[in-house]
Scaffold this active site. Structure first.
Site, mmCIF file in Angstrom:
data_model
loop_
_atom_site.group_PDB
_atom_site.id
_atom_site.type_symbol
_atom_site.label_atom_id
_atom_site.label_comp_id
_atom_site.label_asym_id
_atom_site.label_seq_id
_atom_site.Cartn_x
_atom_site.Cartn_y
_atom_site.Cartn_z
ATOM 1 N N GLU A 186 -6.821 -7.734 -0.679
ATOM 2 C CA GLU A 186 -7.273 -7.627 0.621
ATOM 3 C C GLU A 186 -8.856 -7.586 0.752
ATOM 4 O O GLU A 186 -9.350 -6.247 0.447
ATOM 5 C CB GLU A 186 -6.627 -6.697 1.644
ATOM 6 N N GLU A 189 0.748 -1.050 -0.203
ATOM 7 C CA GLU A 189 0.073 0.164 0.061
ATOM 8 C C GLU A 189 0.904 1.384 0.127
ATOM 9 O O GLU A 189 0.398 2.170 0.646
ATOM 10 C CB GLU A 189 -0.921 0.037 1.292
HETATM 11 C C1 GAL Z 1 -4.355 -2.799 4.895
HETATM 12 C C2 GAL Z 1 -2.863 -3.490 5.175
HETATM 13 C C3 GAL Z 1 -3.136 -4.747 6.008
HETATM 14 C C4 GAL Z 1 -4.008 -4.312 7.209
HETATM 15 C C5 GAL Z 1 -5.247 -3.997 6.896
HETATM 16 C C6 GAL Z 1 -5.997 -3.628 8.054
HETATM 17 O O1 GAL Z 1 -4.356 -1.494 4.915
HETATM 18 O O2 GAL Z 1 -2.458 -3.635 3.913
HETATM 19 O O3 GAL Z 1 -1.610 -5.029 6.337
HETATM 20 O O4 GAL Z 1 -3.219 -3.802 7.942
HETATM 21 O O5 GAL Z 1 -5.130 -2.871 6.205
HETATM 22 O O6 GAL Z 1 -6.203 -4.837 8.674
#
Ligand code: GAL
Length: 827
Positions: A251, A182
């Site tokens: 994600e 990110e």
């Molecule tokens: C994203 C990040 C993950 C985790 C997630 C929230 O922004 O890439 O590593 O932190 O948020 O659980």
């Protein structure tokens, strides 16, 4: 010698073998990830190896496979592997290679997010704290010192993996790797150097020649050939910056993490399924659940500050590794249906229709077969799609899937899976489970810090706690101040004022405890001020700072201060005059850690092992060690430690840290809604949240592999003061299972390996309420549904009952009401 047929057969098999030893070719186009020339639909889930134990991995990965995943994703956690510069640890639960091989053993693909910055609510975002202390180093930007360390670690990981042939190009499971994480969210705060760093990351990664594509998540200007990918609750509208790259969702947040003071998250099965179905409806190629199994922040791995020890995340597999139902089952059904359409989805022609009012139809056609999705993004109104002369009802905020464009086999809002309500049972191996026999001892050599102010080093300034390389949560800041009665500051209204960074502060003056303070999640500083009685002459000021995980996210998160930032002052008030004595440039002496921790008092081979007392067990005493023994809970259900009554500290079972505990920290009162949870509408992290006003985390997972068959030892370090007498071990199991099936589907019910002991409720019609509190609706079938289900299910480990009028008789429901069979069983 001439070759016989057998020889030829042997040679050709050898050729096949050699080919597979060469591995698969992983490439991509604008549509999908292609493996050996075939487009694939990838459905993946994150499981972080150090958030469970090596003993748990085979079962977690097996359950992920049974859940319909074909890939497992993990980050690589730099700070656990290189705790000190050039000293590496890949043992036990840090055994990345063993984890990847476990994925390979199950025949699954893997996505390896090397980072090495990971975020992940992990201590310092995965960076080792010693990095911060390297002269001239600036993180995540074009800085040679940093880039050299990052390259060193990244290449070390890549070489280890190549050595074990774990990249798909070598015949292994890894089909994609990630560099950075990110960075696009923060790049602007690094200016041109950020852009240069981004390009460097890309070419450094490329130079490692891994033979599979690299991804960069949330990086809209990812340089080719890096693939940029999406993170979030919904990614169906995402398009990568390069039209020739597939739509990848790295994600899909299945819930949310928890912070101390935060509620329990809940993201409904209906909403996660909706997001996934919409993604694949809109041409998605790969989606990954973050998390599929969240697990536990053992030891001091929780990030922060203020991330809790549980990292359950409301993921499809709960913290203990058992299915979180109905999410697990509802998604499994979705995966199986999507995979059955894999070829049509990845090769078919796509035709979309906008029916207005957020209603979309998408038809994938390949050869003579078509598959349809009808998606209704409206938050409140149900809709009807007329397709080829047939009406299909699509509830608000849902997607229907018709693999043959005729029959709806799945709708994301219709749950045909059981819901489990978990219960905790007391440890039957103990005669009196709740009354373990405790011994205790004070923290060792406290007078050295509290009275003598003796540390390991001293300097004339107040330091950031990162200077101590994160060897412990604890750092003692000690100074002495000489005050005579004729000092201009001297009055009977003197106080001590400390500017701190949001972590915990305990203040002592001349050996006496003064007070403590800490902030809450998201608050990064406070001013502690407390009236104090000082002596004429020398006064010893001792400040104990306790970090609760270092910052893990944000632009330049790495330089966010921790511990006591200063100034530290004595404030004298006389009438309207205020006199300040700034102690910041005094000689400060520092000690990192606690003597008890240094001496590993929590392990049985500590030299202090015998020096515990069973007399006068103190309650609510700060900086106190407690110890007890317990018998392994019977059976195989996961084990949780109930820490009710304690303040805050650390706990070890047979020397294994189960993480920080802090049951005295209540989840804030005002973020939970009293309304019934509605899956419709966009999710946000506190939507449908629960547990407000209760301890943020009362139960702590103790993996079975930490527990021996015979006697076991539990050691606690209680920082705030608490009462250990209520502490007890419990097992976690399904208490109530509620089966649900819409008309003409099968209702399947099981008690996870135990017999179903009773049926409390069963009705076929428009049942109202939720698992644990159902009511018959306005229409219900004529027959006695309860006795039908009782005879099919009671005493069995699992049962299947058809939710149909042929089983239950007619239920006279009004048009537009979907009938379901709902059952509540006691396990
Ligand atoms: C994203 C990040 C993950 C985790 C997630 C929230 O922004 O890439 O590593 O932190 O948020 O659980």
């Amino acid at each position: 010698m001439s070759f016989s047929k057998n020889h030829l057969f042997f040679l050709s098999s050898l050729l096949i073998l050699t080919c597979s030893a060469f591995g698969s070719q992983v490439s991509h186009d604008g549509r999908a990830i292609t493996i050996d020339g075939q487009r694939k639909l990838i459905i993946s889930g994150s499981i972080h190896y150090p958030r469970s134990t090596a003993e748990m991995w085979p079962d977690l990965i097996k359950k992920a496979k049974e859940g319909g995943l074909n890939a497992i994703e993990t980050y690589v956690f730099w700070n656990i592997h290189e705790p000190q510069r050039r000293q590496y640890d890949f043992s036990g639960n840090n055994d990345l290679i063993r984890f990847l091989k476990t994925i390979q053993d199950q025949g699954l693909h893997s996505i390896l997010r090397i980072g090495p910055y990971v975020c992940a609510e992990w201590n310092y975002g995965g960076f080792p704290v010693w990095l911060h202390n390297m002269p001239g180093l600036e993180m995540r930007t074009a800085n040679d010192v940093f880039m050299n360390e990052m390259q060193n670690f990244t290449s070390l990981i890549v070489h280890m993996i190549k050595k074990e042939s774990l990249f798909a190009s070598q015949g292994g499971p890894i089909i994609l790797a990630q560099i950075e994480n990110e960075y696009g969210n923060v790049i602007s705060s690094y200016g041109d150097a950020g852009k240069a760093y981004l390009n460097w990351c890309a070419s450094m990664a490329e130079s490692l020649n891994i033979g599979v594509p690299w991804i960069m998540c949330q990086e809209s200007d990812a340089p080719e050939p890096m693939l940029n990918t999406c993170n979030g609750y919904y990614c169906d509208q995402f398009t990568p910056n390069n039209p020739n790259t597939p739509k990848i969702w790295t994600e899909n947040w299945t819930g949310w993490f928890k912070n101390w003071g935060g509620p329990d998250p809940l993201r409904t099965a209906e909403d996660v399924a909706f997001a996934v179905a919409r993604f694949y409806q809109n041409g998605g190629a790969l989606q990954n659940y973050y998390m599929y199994h969240g697990g536990t922040n053992f030891g001091r791995t929780a990030g922060g500050p203020y991330i809790s020890t549980t990292y359950d995340y409301d993921a499809p597999l709960n913290e203990y590794g058992t299915p979180n139902q109905p999410k697990y089952g509802h998604l499994t059904q979705l995966h199986n249906i999507l995979m059955s359409m894999e070829r049509t989805l990845t090769y078919g022609n796509v035709n979309s229709t906008d029916y207005g009012n957020s209603l979309y139809g998408t038809v994938y056609t390949l050869d003579n077969t078509s598959s349809c999705f009808f998606g209704n993004g409206n938050e409140t109104s149900d809709a009807t799609v007329n397709y080829q002369g047939v009406d299909y009802n699509v509830p608000a905020w849902s997607v229907s899937i018709l693999p043959d464009c005729k029959t709806e086999v799945y709708n994301t809002a219709k749950v045909n899976t059981q819901t489990n309500l978990m219960v905790k049972k007391s440890n039957e191996a103990e005669a009196e489970p709740a009354s373990l026999k405790w011994s205790w001892r004070p923290e060792i050599n406290l007078e050295q810090t509290l009275v003598q102010g003796k540390g390991q080093l001293s300097t004339s300034m107040i330091v950031d706690q990162k200077v101590a390389n994160d060897v412990s949560d604890y750092l003692w800041y000690m100074t002495s101040v000489n005050l005579e009665k004729d000092d201009p500051i001297w009055t009977d209204n003197m106080s001590i004022r400390v500017n701190a960074t949001g972590h915990i502060l305990h203040a002592y003056v001349n050996g006496d405890y003064l007070d403590s303070q800490w902030a809450t999640y998201g608050v990064s500083n406070y001013v502690f001020e407390k009236k104090v009685k000082l002596n004429p002459g020398t006064n010893q000021i001792t400040l104990l700072s306790a970090t609760i995980g270092f910052q893990n996210y944000g632009p330049r998160f790495d330089i966010v201060q921790a511990g006591i930032s200063g100034p530290v002052e004595i404030v004298g008030r006389k009438g309207d005059e205020t006199i300040i004595k700034d102690l910041s440039l005094h000689k400060w002496s520092y000690k990192a850690g606690l003597h008890g921790l240094d001496d590993k008092i929590y392990s049985s081979d500590s030299k202090f092992a015998a020096q515990w007392s069973t007399e006068n067990l103190p309650l609510n005493r700060m900086l106190t060690w407690y110890k007890t023994t317990f018998k392994a809970p019977l059976g195989e259900d996961p084990v949780a430690l109930d820490m009710q009554g304690l303040g805050k500290g650390m706990a070890w079972v047979n020397g294994n840290s189960i993480g920080r505990y802090w049951p005295s920290y209540m989840a804030e009162d005002d973020v939970c809604s009293t309304d019934v949870c509605d899956y419709r509408g966009s999710y946000y992290s506190t939507k449908c949240a629960s547990n407000c006003g209760q301890p943020t985390q009362r139960w702590y997972h103790v993996p079975r592999s930490f527990i021996n068959d015979g006697d076991n030892e539990l050691v606690l370090f209680e920082e705030f003061g608490g009462n250990p007498t209520l502490v007890n071990f419990q097992t976690v199991t399904v208490g109530t299972a509620c089966g649900s099936a819409y008309e003409n589907k099968n209702m399947e019910l099981s008690c996870q390996g135990r017999p179903i002991s009773a049926i409390k409720f069963a009705s076929f019609g428009d049942v109202q309420g939720t698992c644990g509190s159902y009511d018959k609706g306005s229409c219900t079938s004529e027959t006695d549904a309860l006795s039908i289900v009782q005879s099919a299910c009671v005493g069995k480990e699992s049962c299947t009952v058809s939710a149909s009028e042929s089983t239950f008789g007619t239920a006279d429901c009004a048009d537009g009401i979907s009938k379901r069979l709902i059952v509540e069983a006691v396990c």
